[in-house]
Design a protein around this motif. Structure first.
Motif, mmCIF file in Angstrom:
data_model
loop_
_atom_site.group_PDB
_atom_site.id
_atom_site.type_symbol
_atom_site.label_atom_id
_atom_site.label_comp_id
_atom_site.label_asym_id
_atom_site.label_seq_id
_atom_site.Cartn_x
_atom_site.Cartn_y
_atom_site.Cartn_z
ATOM 1 N N LYS A 137 0.838 -1.208 0.000
ATOM 2 C CA LYS A 137 0.000 0.000 0.000
ATOM 3 C C LYS A 137 0.871 1.255 0.000
ATOM 4 O O LYS A 137 0.605 2.203 -0.746
ATOM 5 C CB LYS A 137 -0.930 -0.016 1.219
ATOM 6 N N ALA A 138 1.919 1.257 0.809
ATOM 7 C CA ALA A 138 2.812 2.422 0.880
ATOM 8 C C ALA A 138 3.500 2.661 -0.463
ATOM 9 O O ALA A 138 3.668 3.804 -0.889
ATOM 10 C CB ALA A 138 3.850 2.233 1.989
ATOM 11 N N VAL A 139 3.891 1.587 -1.153
ATOM 12 C CA VAL A 139 4.524 1.721 -2.471
ATOM 13 C C VAL A 139 3.508 2.239 -3.485
ATOM 14 O O VAL A 139 3.789 3.169 -4.252
ATOM 15 C CB VAL A 139 5.128 0.373 -2.934
ATOM 16 N N LEU A 140 2.307 1.670 -3.476
ATOM 17 C CA LEU A 140 1.273 2.085 -4.426
ATOM 18 C C LEU A 140 0.855 3.542 -4.221
ATOM 19 O O LEU A 140 0.458 4.216 -5.166
ATOM 20 C CB LEU A 140 0.056 1.160 -4.329
ATOM 21 N N GLU A 141 0.966 4.027 -2.979
ATOM 22 C CA GLU A 141 0.638 5.427 -2.670
ATOM 23 C C GLU A 141 1.844 6.343 -2.834
ATOM 24 O O GLU A 141 1.804 7.506 -2.441
ATOM 25 C CB GLU A 141 0.093 5.531 -1.240
ATOM 26 N N LYS A 157 3.503 -6.420 -7.625
ATOM 27 C CA LYS A 157 4.492 -6.149 -8.691
ATOM 28 C C LYS A 157 5.163 -4.792 -8.482
ATOM 29 O O LYS A 157 6.348 -4.638 -8.754
ATOM 30 C CB LYS A 157 3.830 -6.185 -10.070
ATOM 31 N N SER A 158 4.412 -3.806 -7.993
ATOM 32 C CA SER A 158 4.991 -2.474 -7.754
ATOM 33 C C SER A 158 6.035 -2.519 -6.643
ATOM 34 O O SER A 158 7.041 -1.825 -6.711
ATOM 35 C CB SER A 158 3.893 -1.463 -7.396
ATOM 36 N N LEU A 159 5.803 -3.344 -5.627
ATOM 37 C CA LEU A 159 6.796 -3.490 -4.558
ATOM 38 C C LEU A 159 8.040 -4.167 -5.118
ATOM 39 O O LEU A 159 9.162 -3.733 -4.854
ATOM 40 C CB LEU A 159 6.228 -4.292 -3.387
ATOM 41 N N GLU A 160 7.859 -5.202 -5.914
ATOM 42 C CA GLU A 160 9.010 -5.885 -6.514
ATOM 43 C C GLU A 160 9.852 -4.918 -7.338
ATOM 44 O O GLU A 160 11.078 -5.011 -7.359
ATOM 45 C CB GLU A 160 8.537 -7.046 -7.396
ATOM 46 N N ALA A 161 9.193 -3.960 -7.982
ATOM 47 C CA ALA A 161 9.898 -3.007 -8.846
ATOM 48 C C ALA A 161 10.773 -2.033 -8.055
ATOM 49 O O ALA A 161 11.772 -1.537 -8.582
ATOM 50 C CB ALA A 161 8.897 -2.231 -9.704
#
Length: 142
Positions: A85-89, A113-117
């Motif tokens: 959630k923190a990465v997506l925000e 996937k966004s966290l992996e990136a």
């Protein structure tokens, strides 16, 4: 599956999530990769509620003997979900993760996937409860 990275070079302003099955602390590197200076950002109060993979109804004997601590695995899932959630925000742009092997393994199952990136490294070590200085030294020696 994410390839385990053996060197954790935490960029300036990157976050470091330190977790085990019961605790989670988020730090930020105010220094450089070669001279990390970690500052605590948050210690979110999480509740493990994700008892995934159909194991919610494990018998009590298994929990008493410690063969599988579902609460710890659910907590690891909650940490990963908080980080996702923190990465997506866009509150986390670069992230390192340090967790004991069991917690790290469970967290990986929940990475978005966004966290992996944005993941710059992982350490399969228990660092919760360690001093900031010891964590910084671990980063330098990994």
């Amino acid at each position: 599956m994410i390839e385990e990275k053996h060197t954790m070079r935490l960029p300036h302003n990157a976050h470091l999530a330190i977790a085990d099955g019961n605790r989670f602390v988020l730090m930020r590197n105010a220094g450089s990769p070669d001279e990390p200076r970690l500052v605590q950002e948050a210690a979110p109060d999480l509740e493990g509620t994700n008892f995934s993979a159909g194991v919610r109804k494990q018998d009590e004997a298994g929990q008493r003997t410690g063969s599988t601590d579902l609460n710890e695995l659910a907590y690891a899932a909650a940490v990963a979900e908080w980080l996702n959630k923190a990465v997506l925000e866009n509150r986390i742009e670069k992230l390192g993760i340090a967790a004991d092997p069991k917690t790290l393994g469970e967290m990986r199952r929940h990475y978005h996937k966004s966290l992996e990136a944005v993941l710059v490294g992982e350490e399969a070590k228990t660092l919760t409860g360690e001093s900031t200085e010891r964590i910084e030294k671990t980063l330098l020696s990994s």
